[in-house]
Design a protein around this motif. Structure first.
Motif, PDB file in Angstrom:
ATOM      1  N   ASP A   1      31.087  63.130  21.082  1.00  0.00           N
ATOM      2  CA  ASP A   1      31.181  63.682  19.642  1.00  0.00           C
ATOM      3  C   ASP A   1      32.546  64.451  19.837  1.00  0.00           C
ATOM      4  O   ASP A   1      32.532  65.537  20.547  1.00  0.00           O
ATOM      5  CB  ASP A   1      30.015  64.630  19.273  1.00  0.00           C
ATOM      6  N   ARG A   2      33.419  64.289  18.868  1.00  0.00           N
ATOM      7  CA  ARG A   2      34.667  64.815  18.949  1.00  0.00           C
ATOM      8  C   ARG A   2      34.394  66.490  18.615  1.00  0.00           C
ATOM      9  O   ARG A   2      35.191  67.381  19.563  1.00  0.00           O
ATOM     10  CB  ARG A   2      35.696  64.359  17.877  1.00  0.00           C
TER      11      ARG A   2
ATOM     12  N   LEU B   1      32.458  68.552   7.543  1.00  0.00           N
ATOM     13  CA  LEU B   1      32.442  67.634   6.310  1.00  0.00           C
ATOM     14  C   LEU B   1      33.449  66.483   6.463  1.00  0.00           C
ATOM     15  O   LEU B   1      33.446  65.346   5.989  1.00  0.00           O
ATOM     16  CB  LEU B   1      32.384  68.522   5.195  1.00  0.00           C
ATOM     17  N   ALA B   2      34.781  66.998   6.704  1.00  0.00           N
ATOM     18  CA  ALA B   2      35.823  66.320   6.974  1.00  0.00           C
ATOM     19  C   ALA B   2      35.669  65.043   7.948  1.00  0.00           C
ATOM     20  O   ALA B   2      36.061  63.850   7.807  1.00  0.00           O
ATOM     21  CB  ALA B   2      37.015  67.111   7.251  1.00  0.00           C
ATOM     22  N   ALA B   3      34.977  65.414   9.003  1.00  0.00           N
ATOM     23  CA  ALA B   3      34.849  64.501  10.227  1.00  0.00           C
ATOM     24  C   ALA B   3      33.678  63.315   9.571  1.00  0.00           C
ATOM     25  O   ALA B   3      33.902  62.143   9.833  1.00  0.00           O
ATOM     26  CB  ALA B   3      34.142  65.216  11.422  1.00  0.00           C
ATOM     27  N   LEU B   4      32.728  64.003   8.719  1.00  0.00           N
ATOM     28  CA  LEU B   4      31.794  62.642   8.303  1.00  0.00           C
ATOM     29  C   LEU B   4      32.317  61.880   7.290  1.00  0.00           C
ATOM     30  O   LEU B   4      32.183  60.759   7.091  1.00  0.00           O
ATOM     31  CB  LEU B   4      30.673  63.533   7.550  1.00  0.00           C
TER      32      LEU B   4
ATOM     33  N   VAL C   1      30.275  60.087   4.598  1.00  0.00           N
ATOM     34  CA  VAL C   1      30.464  60.866   2.770  1.00  0.00           C
ATOM     35  C   VAL C   1      31.334  60.089   2.328  1.00  0.00           C
ATOM     36  O   VAL C   1      32.330  59.882   2.885  1.00  0.00           O
ATOM     37  CB  VAL C   1      30.740  62.207   3.382  1.00  0.00           C
ATOM     38  N   THR C   2      31.070  59.934   0.983  1.00  0.00           N
ATOM     39  CA  THR C   2      31.923  59.265   0.055  1.00  0.00           C
ATOM     40  C   THR C   2      32.195  60.039  -1.252  1.00  0.00           C
ATOM     41  O   THR C   2      31.303  61.039  -1.472  1.00  0.00           O
ATOM     42  CB  THR C   2      31.469  57.956  -0.317  1.00  0.00           C
ATOM     43  N   ARG C   3      33.290  59.864  -1.969  1.00  0.00           N
ATOM     44  CA  ARG C   3      33.360  60.681  -3.195  1.00  0.00           C
ATOM     45  C   ARG C   3      32.946  59.794  -4.256  1.00  0.00           C
ATOM     46  O   ARG C   3      33.165  58.721  -4.407  1.00  0.00           O
ATOM     47  CB  ARG C   3      35.007  60.838  -3.112  1.00  0.00           C
ATOM     48  N   GLN C   4      32.187  60.353  -4.891  1.00  0.00           N
ATOM     49  CA  GLN C   4      31.493  59.953  -6.299  1.00  0.00           C
ATOM     50  C   GLN C   4      32.225  60.445  -7.670  1.00  0.00           C
ATOM     51  O   GLN C   4      32.269  61.593  -7.782  1.00  0.00           O
ATOM     52  CB  GLN C   4      30.119  59.913  -6.163  1.00  0.00           C
TER      53      GLN C   4
END
Length: 201
Positions: A60-61, A95-98, A104-107
């Motif tokens: 994991d980074r 959050l940026a990594a996910l 994670v997507t933008r809806q």
């Protein structure tokens, strides 16, 4: 998946008892990283100080970044100092990594001016694994989740963490959260007093 990633997923997936502050989440994520580094035997605790061990390969980074940023000279760094240093902006980084991984997507929100979007979890194996860990009341995740007030769980109702080092980290997270809340309350009082001066109250 790591405890920090699972915690963020659960926090996004579960309605908190109160609005979740990013600072609270960041402190808890930093605590989760220490717990995972303890599990990987990359660190140990001497009282409440984080002592680096051997440097394992970490897939994991962000957790690898955490391991790289450890203080490697005595007297080492206390868990409390780590939480405040490492925790700064950490929820945004996770959050940026996910999001970069498609977890994670933008809806787009309907009926909102200017077509704003919100970030939502994708249906993924990682999300299901985090949910399973949460619903099974896994002690570490339950304790960290209760500390930041998600899932209707209170800290006193969480399963006991058996490992002393892990319990030390969880206690440090609770202390840091209380300290952060005290800072918020103090600022709110100062701002209210300042507003009263301007209004002539």
């Amino acid at each position: 998946m790591t405890t920090a990633r699972d915690l963020l997923i659960v926090a996004m997936d579960t309605a908190p008892d109160r609005p979740l502050e990013q600072g609270d989440l960041s402190l808890a994520l930093a605590g989760a990283e220490v717990i995972d580094l303890l599990g990987a035997q990359a660190v140990s605790l001497d009282d409440d100080h984080i002592v680096p061990g051997y440097r394992p390969a970490i897939a994991d980074r962000l957790l690898d970044e955490a391991a790289s940023s450890l203080v490697r000279e005595a007297p080492y760094e206390s868990v409390d100092d780590w939480l405040w240093r490492r925790g700064r902006g950490l929820s945004s980084a996770y959050l940026a990594a996910l999001e970069a991984e498609g977890q994670v997507t933008r809806q787009r929100r309907r009926w909102v001016p200017f077509g704003t979007t919100q970030k939502v979890l994708a249906d993924s194996p990682a999300r299901r694994l985090a949910a399973n860990r949460w619903t099974s009341d896994e002690p570490v995740l339950a304790a960290l989740g209760a500390a930041i007030g998600i899932g209707g769980k209170r800290p006193e109702d969480s399963p006991s963490v058996v490992d002393d080092a892990v319990a030390t980290v969880v206690a440090a997270v609770h202390d840091a959260l209380r300290e952060l809340e005290a800072v918020r309350q103090r600022r709110a009082i100062e701002e209210a007093a300042f507003d009263n001066i301007w209004r002539g109250d």
